[in-house]
Enzyme design. Structure first.
Site, PDB file in Angstrom:
ATOM      1  N   GLU A  92      -9.115  -5.208  -3.561  1.00 16.97           N
ATOM      2  CA  GLU A  92      -8.329  -5.739  -4.670  1.00 16.97           C
ATOM      3  C   GLU A  92      -7.737  -7.106  -4.334  1.00 16.97           C
ATOM      4  O   GLU A  92      -7.765  -8.021  -5.166  1.00 16.97           O
ATOM      5  CB  GLU A  92      -7.177  -4.780  -5.035  1.00 16.97           C
ATOM      6  CG  GLU A  92      -7.630  -3.405  -5.439  1.00 16.97           C
ATOM      7  CD  GLU A  92      -7.619  -2.387  -4.300  1.00 16.97           C
ATOM      8  OE1 GLU A  92      -7.285  -1.222  -4.564  1.00 16.97           O
ATOM      9  OE2 GLU A  92      -7.958  -2.757  -3.151  1.00 16.97           O
TER      10      GLU A  92
ATOM     11  N   CYS B 119      -3.352   0.951  -3.482  1.00 13.29           N
ATOM     12  CA  CYS B 119      -2.199   1.288  -2.642  1.00 13.29           C
ATOM     13  C   CYS B 119      -0.993   0.467  -3.115  1.00 13.29           C
ATOM     14  O   CYS B 119      -1.137  -0.386  -3.998  1.00 13.29           O
ATOM     15  CB  CYS B 119      -2.528   0.972  -1.180  1.00 13.29           C
ATOM     16  SG  CYS B 119      -2.612  -0.805  -0.832  1.00 13.29           S
TER      17      CYS B 119
ATOM     18  N   CYS C 289      -1.596  -3.391  -2.947  1.00 13.14           N
ATOM     19  CA  CYS C 289      -2.512  -3.895  -3.962  1.00 13.14           C
ATOM     20  C   CYS C 289      -1.924  -3.782  -5.367  1.00 13.14           C
ATOM     21  O   CYS C 289      -2.091  -4.690  -6.183  1.00 13.14           O
ATOM     22  CB  CYS C 289      -3.846  -3.162  -3.866  1.00 13.14           C
ATOM     23  SG  CYS C 289      -4.711  -3.546  -2.318  1.00 13.14           S
TER      24      CYS C 289
ATOM     25  N   HIS D 184      -8.015  -5.777   1.676  1.00 13.55           N
ATOM     26  CA  HIS D 184      -8.415  -4.755   0.716  1.00 13.55           C
ATOM     27  C   HIS D 184      -9.242  -5.423  -0.382  1.00 13.55           C
ATOM     28  O   HIS D 184      -9.030  -6.603  -0.703  1.00 13.55           O
ATOM     29  CB  HIS D 184      -7.195  -4.093   0.082  1.00 13.55           C
ATOM     30  CG  HIS D 184      -6.449  -3.194   1.007  1.00 13.55           C
ATOM     31  ND1 HIS D 184      -5.700  -2.134   0.540  1.00 13.55           N
ATOM     32  CD2 HIS D 184      -6.312  -3.189   2.352  1.00 13.55           C
ATOM     33  CE1 HIS D 184      -5.145  -1.509   1.570  1.00 13.55           C
ATOM     34  NE2 HIS D 184      -5.497  -2.135   2.677  1.00 13.55           N
TER      35      HIS D 184
END
Length: 151
Positions: free
Chosen positions: A48, A76, A79, A46
């Site tokens: 992040e 999410c 993260c 991801h």
């Protein structure tokens, strides 16, 4: 947020969900990233998390105490947890994620639970642009998938 949107566009161009993130320290961008789950066939890729890894490498520390993150889509749970663990002080979010968001939409890891670090959050930064790139992406993906089934 404009820099995070530039990262999201990179993801869009390689058919990744267009999420971009940057990390800033002392008004200087120290890390930039975009989603790469498909490209790297890795669930953890991801924007992040990649940005946190890059910032930690640059600062030679896992503690990002005086750093702020700008991210185009609400993080999410994975993260949000990494943001807490890395001690990022503030997160600026473009648009909220009503399906998996963990900073106020589905749940709020930053406020509803007592952790060893508190993260400040500001939402709605360039909201329209952040929503548009996601909507455009999924619209294009539906068209691509529809055309695949016709072949």
């Amino acid at each position: 947020m404009q820099e995070a949107l530039k990262q999201a566009k990179k993801a869009f161009n390689i058919l990744e969900v267009p999420v971009g993130a940057i990390i800033v320290k002392d008004n200087t961008i120290i890390a930039r990233a975009y989603n790469q789950k498909e490209k790297k066939t890795d669930t953890t890729q991801h924007a992040e998390l990649i940005a946190i890894q890059k910032a930690s490498k640059k600062l030679k520390s896992w503690r990002l105490n005086d750093c702020e993150m700008y991210v185009t889509l609400e993080p999410c749970p994975m993260c949000a947890g990494a943001i807490i663990q890395s001690r990022i002080k503030k997160v600026y979010i473009g648009t909220m994620d009503e399906k998996t968001g963990s900073c106020g939409s589905v749940l709020n890891l930053f406020e509803d639970y007592k952790f060893n670090h508190n993260v400040d959050v500001e939402t709605g930064i360039c909201k329209d642009e952040c929503e548009k790139i996601l909507k455009d992406f999924f619209k294009e993906l539906r068209i691509l998938n529809k055309n695949k089934t016709k072949v």
